[in-house]
Write a protein that holds these residues in place. Structure first.
Motif, PDB file in Angstrom:
ATOM      1  N   MET A  42      15.725  -2.505   4.314  1.00 51.72           N
ATOM      2  CA  MET A  42      16.180  -3.877   4.574  1.00 51.72           C
ATOM      3  C   MET A  42      15.292  -4.623   5.568  1.00 51.72           C
ATOM      4  SD  MET A  42      18.721  -4.845   2.741  1.00 51.72           S
ATOM      5  CE  MET A  42      19.585  -6.134   3.586  1.00 51.72           C
ATOM      6  N   THR A  43      14.651  -3.904   6.477  1.00 49.55           N
ATOM      7  CA  THR A  43      13.835  -4.570   7.500  1.00 49.55           C
ATOM      8  C   THR A  43      12.374  -4.717   7.104  1.00 49.55           C
ATOM      9  OG1 THR A  43      13.416  -2.477   8.636  1.00 49.55           O
ATOM     10  CG2 THR A  43      15.325  -3.750   9.366  1.00 49.55           C
ATOM     11  N   PHE A  44      12.003  -4.288   5.919  1.00 50.36           N
ATOM     12  CA  PHE A  44      10.612  -4.402   5.496  1.00 50.36           C
ATOM     13  C   PHE A  44      10.305  -5.859   5.162  1.00 50.36           C
ATOM     14  CE2 PHE A  44       9.445   0.104   3.828  1.00 50.36           C
ATOM     15  CZ  PHE A  44       9.881   0.648   5.012  1.00 50.36           C
ATOM     16  N   GLY A  45       9.353  -6.432   5.885  1.00 55.92           N
ATOM     17  CA  GLY A  45       8.868  -7.762   5.551  1.00 55.92           C
ATOM     18  C   GLY A  45       9.580  -8.907   6.230  1.00 55.92           C
ATOM     19  N   GLU A  46      10.708  -8.685   6.848  1.00 54.10           N
ATOM     20  CA  GLU A  46      11.453  -9.794   7.435  1.00 54.10           C
ATOM     21  C   GLU A  46      12.511  -9.251   8.377  1.00 54.10           C
ATOM     22  OE1 GLU A  46      11.591 -13.789   7.892  1.00 54.10           O
ATOM     23  OE2 GLU A  46      10.337 -12.786   6.440  1.00 54.10           O
ATOM     24  N   LYS A  47      12.887 -10.042   9.365  1.00 56.56           N
ATOM     25  CA  LYS A  47      13.952  -9.609  10.280  1.00 56.56           C
ATOM     26  C   LYS A  47      15.255  -9.466   9.512  1.00 56.56           C
ATOM     27  CE  LYS A  47      12.370 -10.935  14.745  1.00 56.56           C
ATOM     28  NZ  LYS A  47      12.674 -11.577  15.996  1.00 56.56           N
ATOM     29  N   PHE A  48      15.988  -8.447   9.864  1.00 57.86           N
ATOM     30  CA  PHE A  48      17.287  -8.186   9.252  1.00 57.86           C
ATOM     31  C   PHE A  48      18.340  -8.446  10.310  1.00 57.86           C
ATOM     32  CE2 PHE A  48      20.653  -4.997   8.288  1.00 57.86           C
ATOM     33  CZ  PHE A  48      21.123  -5.591   7.127  1.00 57.86           C
ATOM     34  N   PHE A  49      19.024  -9.580  10.204  1.00 59.79           N
ATOM     35  CA  PHE A  49      20.041  -9.972  11.180  1.00 59.79           C
ATOM     36  C   PHE A  49      19.520  -9.844  12.616  1.00 59.79           C
ATOM     37  CE2 PHE A  49      22.625  -8.900   7.468  1.00 59.79           C
ATOM     38  CZ  PHE A  49      23.360 -10.080   7.354  1.00 59.79           C
ATOM     39  N   ASN A  50      18.257 -10.208  12.821  1.00 62.54           N
ATOM     40  CA  ASN A  50      17.602 -10.155  14.134  1.00 62.54           C
ATOM     41  C   ASN A  50      17.614  -8.767  14.765  1.00 62.54           C
ATOM     42  OD1 ASN A  50      16.793 -12.876  14.202  1.00 62.54           O
ATOM     43  ND2 ASN A  50      18.869 -13.482  14.730  1.00 62.54           N
ATOM     44  N   ILE A  51      17.689  -7.728  13.944  1.00 69.18           N
ATOM     45  CA  ILE A  51      17.684  -6.357  14.451  1.00 69.18           C
ATOM     46  C   ILE A  51      16.255  -5.836  14.530  1.00 69.18           C
ATOM     47  CG2 ILE A  51      18.374  -3.982  13.957  1.00 69.18           C
ATOM     48  CD1 ILE A  51      20.862  -5.177  12.578  1.00 69.18           C
ATOM     49  N   ALA A  52      15.512  -5.971  13.458  1.00 71.92           N
ATOM     50  CA  ALA A  52      14.168  -5.404  13.423  1.00 71.92           C
ATOM     51  C   ALA A  52      13.367  -6.065  12.323  1.00 71.92           C
ATOM     52  CB  ALA A  52      14.231  -3.903  13.182  1.00 71.92           C
ATOM     53  N   THR A 110       1.808  -2.978   7.616  1.00 72.87           N
ATOM     54  CA  THR A 110       1.193  -1.771   8.156  1.00 72.87           C
ATOM     55  C   THR A 110       2.256  -0.737   8.522  1.00 72.87           C
ATOM     56  OG1 THR A 110      -0.648  -3.077   9.023  1.00 72.87           O
ATOM     57  CG2 THR A 110      -0.323  -0.893   9.970  1.00 72.87           C
ATOM     58  N   GLY A 111       3.306  -1.176   9.176  1.00 69.44           N
ATOM     59  CA  GLY A 111       4.393  -0.270   9.540  1.00 69.44           C
ATOM     60  C   GLY A 111       5.110   0.282   8.328  1.00 69.44           C
ATOM     61  N   ALA A 112       5.345  -0.575   7.335  1.00 70.50           N
ATOM     62  CA  ALA A 112       6.019  -0.131   6.110  1.00 70.50           C
ATOM     63  C   ALA A 112       5.171   0.897   5.374  1.00 70.50           C
ATOM     64  CB  ALA A 112       6.303  -1.329   5.206  1.00 70.50           C
ATOM     65  N   ASP A 113       3.870   0.658   5.288  1.00 66.23           N
ATOM     66  CA  ASP A 113       2.981   1.627   4.631  1.00 66.23           C
ATOM     67  C   ASP A 113       3.036   2.980   5.335  1.00 66.23           C
ATOM     68  OD1 ASP A 113       2.220  -0.315   2.807  1.00 66.23           O
ATOM     69  OD2 ASP A 113       0.301  -0.729   3.789  1.00 66.23           O
ATOM     70  N   ALA A 114       3.041   2.954   6.672  1.00 63.24           N
ATOM     71  CA  ALA A 114       3.100   4.200   7.443  1.00 63.24           C
ATOM     72  C   ALA A 114       4.428   4.923   7.211  1.00 63.24           C
ATOM     73  CB  ALA A 114       2.911   3.904   8.928  1.00 63.24           C
ATOM     74  N   MET A 115       5.527   4.171   7.210  1.00 67.15           N
ATOM     75  CA  MET A 115       6.841   4.783   6.987  1.00 67.15           C
ATOM     76  C   MET A 115       6.946   5.394   5.597  1.00 67.15           C
ATOM     77  SD  MET A 115       9.295   1.915   8.596  1.00 67.15           S
ATOM     78  CE  MET A 115      10.621   2.589   9.542  1.00 67.15           C
ATOM     79  N   VAL A 116       6.494   4.672   4.601  1.00 72.71           N
ATOM     80  CA  VAL A 116       6.540   5.183   3.226  1.00 72.71           C
ATOM     81  C   VAL A 116       5.710   6.454   3.116  1.00 72.71           C
ATOM     82  CG1 VAL A 116       5.878   4.704   0.832  1.00 72.71           C
ATOM     83  CG2 VAL A 116       7.087   2.965   2.155  1.00 72.71           C
ATOM     84  N   GLY A 117       4.540   6.471   3.721  1.00 69.35           N
ATOM     85  CA  GLY A 117       3.701   7.668   3.693  1.00 69.35           C
ATOM     86  C   GLY A 117       4.375   8.860   4.337  1.00 69.35           C
ATOM     87  N   ARG A 118       5.018   8.634   5.469  1.00 67.12           N
ATOM     88  CA  ARG A 118       5.686   9.739   6.184  1.00 67.12           C
ATOM     89  C   ARG A 118       6.859  10.294   5.388  1.00 67.12           C
ATOM     90  NH1 ARG A 118       6.702   8.822  12.366  1.00 67.12           N
ATOM     91  NH2 ARG A 118       7.099  11.042  12.176  1.00 67.12           N
ATOM     92  N   VAL A 119       7.673   9.410   4.798  1.00 69.54           N
ATOM     93  CA  VAL A 119       8.829   9.928   4.055  1.00 69.54           C
ATOM     94  C   VAL A 119       8.398  10.632   2.774  1.00 69.54           C
ATOM     95  CG1 VAL A 119      10.482   8.318   5.069  1.00 69.54           C
ATOM     96  CG2 VAL A 119       9.415   7.737   2.909  1.00 69.54           C
ATOM     97  N   LEU A 120       7.327  10.151   2.134  1.00 66.89           N
ATOM     98  CA  LEU A 120       6.827  10.848   0.943  1.00 66.89           C
ATOM     99  C   LEU A 120       6.304  12.224   1.322  1.00 66.89           C
ATOM    100  CD1 LEU A 120       5.007   7.963  -0.962  1.00 66.89           C
ATOM    101  CD2 LEU A 120       7.158   9.084  -1.590  1.00 66.89           C
ATOM    102  N   ASP A 121       5.584  12.302   2.439  1.00 64.76           N
ATOM    103  CA  ASP A 121       5.087  13.595   2.921  1.00 64.76           C
ATOM    104  C   ASP A 121       6.228  14.549   3.242  1.00 64.76           C
ATOM    105  OD1 ASP A 121       2.484  12.712   2.659  1.00 64.76           O
ATOM    106  OD2 ASP A 121       2.201  12.342   4.816  1.00 64.76           O
ATOM    107  N   ALA A 122       7.370  14.005   3.668  1.00 61.99           N
ATOM    108  CA  ALA A 122       8.534  14.825   4.022  1.00 61.99           C
ATOM    109  C   ALA A 122       9.343  15.245   2.796  1.00 61.99           C
ATOM    110  CB  ALA A 122       9.425  14.073   4.998  1.00 61.99           C
ATOM    111  N   GLY A 123       9.016  14.685   1.621  1.00 65.96           N
ATOM    112  CA  GLY A 123       9.713  15.068   0.402  1.00 65.96           C
ATOM    113  C   GLY A 123      10.783  14.098  -0.051  1.00 65.96           C
ATOM    114  N   VAL A 124      10.932  12.979   0.645  1.00 64.87           N
ATOM    115  CA  VAL A 124      11.898  11.964   0.214  1.00 64.87           C
ATOM    116  C   VAL A 124      11.390  11.359  -1.086  1.00 64.87           C
ATOM    117  CG1 VAL A 124      12.950   9.742   0.803  1.00 64.87           C
ATOM    118  CG2 VAL A 124      12.666  11.489   2.567  1.00 64.87           C
ATOM    119  N   ASN A 125      12.276  11.258  -2.078  1.00 64.47           N
ATOM    120  CA  ASN A 125      11.813  10.761  -3.375  1.00 64.47           C
ATOM    121  C   ASN A 125      12.566   9.533  -3.879  1.00 64.47           C
ATOM    122  OD1 ASN A 125      14.217  11.914  -4.183  1.00 64.47           O
ATOM    123  ND2 ASN A 125      13.319  13.358  -5.621  1.00 64.47           N
ATOM    124  N   PHE A 126      13.335   8.889  -3.003  1.00 64.37           N
ATOM    125  CA  PHE A 126      13.903   7.601  -3.405  1.00 64.37           C
ATOM    126  C   PHE A 126      14.153   6.731  -2.187  1.00 64.37           C
ATOM    127  CE2 PHE A 126      17.895   9.631  -2.379  1.00 64.37           C
ATOM    128  CZ  PHE A 126      18.792   8.612  -2.106  1.00 64.37           C
TER     129      PHE A 126
END
Length: 71
Positions: A21-31, A36-52
């Motif tokens: 929800m927070t990728f690309g835009e503030k979500f209710f002013n939370i984050a 760059t951050g989204a790419d890093a997060m996606v890479g880390r979760v894929l490396d951890a085995g997350v598949n959805f």
């Protein structure tokens, strides 16, 4: 990573998922996660085995459209 069956489909999904929800835009002013951050997060979760991930229910801004068009 632990995996579970997705109902009667036989598809195995990871027990953890990536909420975006927070990728690309503030979500209710939370984050706000930039590309760059989204790419890093996606890479880390894929490396951890997350598949959805859970995409945002609504894509409100041009910034969010650009992000989802890229992934």
């Amino acid at each position: 990573m632990k995996y579970r069956l997705l109902g009667p489909t036989g598809v195995k999904v990871s027990a953890l998922c990536l909420g975006t929800m927070t990728f690309g835009e503030k979500f209710f002013n939370i984050a706000e996660v930039d590309q760059t951050g989204a790419d890093a997060m996606v890479g880390r979760v894929l490396d951890a085995g997350v598949n959805f991930s859970i995409p945002p229910m609504f894509i409100h801004t041009e910034k969010q459209k650009q992000f989802w068009a890229r992934h």
